[in-house]
Design a protein around this motif. Structure first.
Motif, PDB file in Angstrom:
ATOM      1  N   UNK A 142      13.864   1.278  -0.400  1.00 26.27           N
ATOM      2  CA  UNK A 142      15.318   1.342  -0.551  1.00 26.27           C
ATOM      3  C   UNK A 142      15.986   2.255   0.482  1.00 26.27           C
ATOM      4  N   UNK A 143      15.195   2.995   1.240  1.00 26.24           N
ATOM      5  CA  UNK A 143      15.775   3.881   2.247  1.00 26.24           C
ATOM      6  C   UNK A 143      16.344   3.094   3.434  1.00 26.24           C
ATOM      7  N   UNK A 148      18.753   1.758  10.387  1.00 31.62           N
ATOM      8  CA  UNK A 148      19.219   2.938  11.122  1.00 31.62           C
ATOM      9  C   UNK A 148      19.523   2.569  12.571  1.00 31.62           C
ATOM     10  N   UNK A 149      20.699   2.952  13.030  1.00 34.78           N
ATOM     11  CA  UNK A 149      21.107   2.665  14.402  1.00 34.78           C
ATOM     12  C   UNK A 149      21.806   3.896  14.974  1.00 34.78           C
ATOM     13  N   UNK A 168      -0.203  11.319   1.576  1.00 35.89           N
ATOM     14  CA  UNK A 168       0.946  10.573   1.067  1.00 35.89           C
ATOM     15  C   UNK A 168       0.885   9.109   1.479  1.00 35.89           C
ATOM     16  N   UNK A 169       1.617   8.298   0.748  1.00 30.32           N
ATOM     17  CA  UNK A 169       1.735   6.872   1.010  1.00 30.32           C
ATOM     18  C   UNK A 169       3.186   6.600   1.394  1.00 30.32           C
ATOM     19  N   UNK A 170       3.397   6.045   2.582  1.00 29.10           N
ATOM     20  CA  UNK A 170       4.749   5.758   3.048  1.00 29.10           C
ATOM     21  C   UNK A 170       5.054   4.283   2.814  1.00 29.10           C
ATOM     22  N   UNK A 171       6.162   4.007   2.174  1.00 26.93           N
ATOM     23  CA  UNK A 171       6.583   2.637   1.915  1.00 26.93           C
ATOM     24  C   UNK A 171       7.958   2.398   2.538  1.00 26.93           C
ATOM     25  N   UNK A 172       8.133   1.231   3.109  1.00 27.49           N
ATOM     26  CA  UNK A 172       9.440   0.873   3.653  1.00 27.49           C
ATOM     27  C   UNK A 172       9.612  -0.638   3.576  1.00 27.49           C
ATOM     28  N   UNK A 181       6.835  -5.459   1.853  1.00 28.45           N
ATOM     29  CA  UNK A 181       6.817  -4.001   1.911  1.00 28.45           C
ATOM     30  C   UNK A 181       5.807  -3.530   2.956  1.00 28.45           C
ATOM     31  N   UNK A 182       6.247  -2.671   3.857  1.00 23.78           N
ATOM     32  CA  UNK A 182       5.340  -2.057   4.821  1.00 23.78           C
ATOM     33  C   UNK A 182       4.700  -0.820   4.192  1.00 23.78           C
TER      34      UNK A 182
END
Length: 207
Positions: A142-143, A148-149, A168-172, A181-182
């Motif tokens: 949800x971030x 982002x630009x 940690x596990x990073x999700x995007x 989901x990445x």
């Protein structure tokens, strides 16, 4: 993780749990459950039964604006994030129904999260959990990181470095497929090699 894999996970988890009551079975929940179990299987490929009885933890961040009393408005701009501590026996998680059980525990913990009760746990509690038995989630789809630009266009690829020494596990969100989901991880090479194999092959077993 592709959208088709996420849908497959949701269908498989629902069938294994034979759900009779509503469960918070979002894409985030099933993805985290799958990654968590794959990580444990990669880290503990040949441990004794005694060692496999250890308690594992995963800390999932949660937006608590609506869970305060009174709740904060959705327009609130600031840090208002809590942490859901999900615990389970390692042998259960790496067992036959580990992914389904992990999804049920994560979904239930998110649904029943009590911000004020969680405040009673101080930092010493989390510091007391042995390193290697706790995973953290450092971001969320949800971030909208790909939106982002800074003036030279949207990014082609976003990588997020772990802030906790690599646990940690990073999700995007995925820029090339809606609903996908990445997943970002930093681990030792041997563990990553095991994880990559298990991650790629376990989903095929569920189909």
């Amino acid at each position: 993780m592709g959208l088709s894999d996420i849908k497959l996970l949701k269908k498989w988890v629902s069938a294994r749990l034979e759900m009779k009551a509503p469960l918070h079975l979002s894409s985030l929940v099933v993805t985290l459950a799958y990654v968590w179990v794959c990580l444990l299987k990669a880290r503990w490929p040949s441990k004794t039964d005694h060692e496999n009885d250890a308690e594992e933890h995963i800390i999932v961040p949660i937006d608590v604006r609506a869970r305060l009393d009174p709740p904060l408005p959705v327009t609130y701009f600031g840090n208002c994030i809590g942490g859901v501590d999900v615990m389970c026996n390692r042998s259960v998680l790496i067992g036959k129904d580990g992914i389904a059980i992990a999804a049920k525990l994560i979904g239930k913990a998110i649904k029943n999260y009590d911000f004020y009760a969680q405040l009673e746990r101080d930092l010493s509690y989390f510091m007391s959990i042995p390193k290697g038995q706790i995973e953290g989630v450092g971001s969320s789809p949800r971030f909208a990181v790909y939106d982002t630009d800074f003036g030279w266009g949207k990014p082609e690829k976003v990588e997020m470095n772990p802030i906790d020494g690599g646990q940690s596990i990073a999700l995007s969100e995925c820029p090339n497929e809606a609903g996908a989901i990445e997943i970002g991880l930093v681990r030792k090479k041997t563990e990553m090699d095991h994880f990559a194999y298990i991650f790629a092959n376990s989903i095929e077993v569920l189909s």
